[in-house]
Design an enzyme around this catalytic site. Structure first.
Site, PDB file in Angstrom:
ATOM      1  N   ASP A  25       5.539 -12.783  -8.012  1.00 50.30           N
ATOM      2  CA  ASP A  25       4.269 -13.450  -8.279  1.00 50.30           C
ATOM      3  C   ASP A  25       4.378 -14.960  -8.114  1.00 50.30           C
ATOM      4  O   ASP A  25       3.430 -15.618  -7.682  1.00 50.30           O
ATOM      5  CB  ASP A  25       3.779 -13.107  -9.684  1.00 50.30           C
ATOM      6  N   GLY A  26       5.540 -15.524  -8.451  1.00 49.94           N
ATOM      7  CA  GLY A  26       5.715 -16.964  -8.273  1.00 49.94           C
ATOM      8  C   GLY A  26       5.599 -17.382  -6.816  1.00 49.94           C
ATOM      9  O   GLY A  26       5.048 -18.438  -6.501  1.00 49.94           O
TER      10      GLY A  26
END
Length: 284
Positions: free
Chosen positions: A68-69
């Protein structure tokens, strides 16, 4: 599809492998690949490197290879260009990713064939009023967070909605999240899980030391103002990236951005089914 961008995680070997396999597959199918120069050097694909200011020129799609980062980093690189973004998970849970690493070739085939739709994701706009260097306006996909700097001590944050005082939170902090960000930090603070195509903001206190500890679901037109009270400093972060430190009297205003992020959408990969798979929820 003729031109695709890749944004691999610089630090994950599995993302490096996915990037190399993606480049080979896409080249074999007549697709030009671009990778931002810093990422291209990190994964050993210098032949695909382009300067970041030219990365989005005439780009048809961007593929994020990581967790997700990396998706958040990709959205920041693309903003404000309306280029569709899709994630292939090389991280942990990966709520924002449509496919897992083992499905790479399946995903690439569907993408090149154009077998997908595009959905708009709300973004958040944050205006900082301070004498510090971060004064100005910033944008994010997930959330704006104001939280304490030191352990063991709360901060006091006065919150107003549409310039009308609401309450003062004695807490570790407050989060103003978009629907996409509802499965990130806001989720760990027991905020609501929101369908990512909704238009709203969620205001959630972090570890509040007061009777009122519920999240507020706000209309995207509503303005959230937060002022720091007392002598304890507060850190402002956007999408997990520290922005600045605020002192007493400094203020932040948060609203839904007029700009949106474009996410690739597959009919058989709906958010609710991805959520179900990540949590291992049973049919009954």
């Amino acid at each position: 599809m003729r031109t695709v961008g890749l944004v691999p995680n610089r630090d994950r070997p599995v993302a490096h492998d996915l990037a190399r396999r993606s480049v080979q597959w896409l080249h074999d199918h007549g697709v030009t690949v671009r990778i931002p120069a810093a990422e291209a050097q990190a994964v050993g694909l210098a032949e695909c490197a382009v300067d970041i200011d030219r990365f989005c020129d005439d780009l048809e799609l961007v593929i994020s290879l990581g967790g997700d980062g990396t998706m958040l980093h990709t959205a920041a690189l693309v903003y404000p260009a309306p280029v569709p973004i899709v994630g292939i998970n090389a991280g942990n849970l990966g709520y924002l990713n449509a496919y897992e690493a083992g499905e790479l070739e399946l995903a690439l085939d569907r993408l090149v064939r154009g077998e997908f739709g595009v959905s708009a994701r709300s973004m958040v706009e944050c205006t900082v009023t301070s004498s510090g260097p971060a004064a100005g306006t910033w944008h994010g996909l997930n959330e704006v967070v104001l939280e304490k700097l030191g352990a063991g001590r709360m901060v006091r944050l006065e919150v107003a909605i549409d310039d009308r005082p609401f309450t003062t939170y004695s807490a570790d902090g407050v989060i103003v999240a978009t629907p996409t960000g509802s499965t990130a930090y806001s989720f760990s603070a027991r905020g609501p899980i929101v369908s990512p195509t909704a238009r709203m903001l969620a205001l959630t206190p972090v570890a509040p030391h007061m009777l009122f500890d519920r999240s507020l679901a706000l209309d995207p037109s509503e303005l959230v103002g937060v002022e720091v009270l007392g002598h304890r400093q507060v850190m402002v972060s956007i999408d997990g990236q520290p922005l600045c430190t605020l002192s007493e009297g400094d203020r932040v205003e948060v609203r839904a951005s007029a700009a949106v992020a474009a996410f690739v959408r597959f009919a058989d990969r709906r958010f609710h089914q991805i959520l179900k798979a990540k949590f291992g929820l049973a049919d009954r």
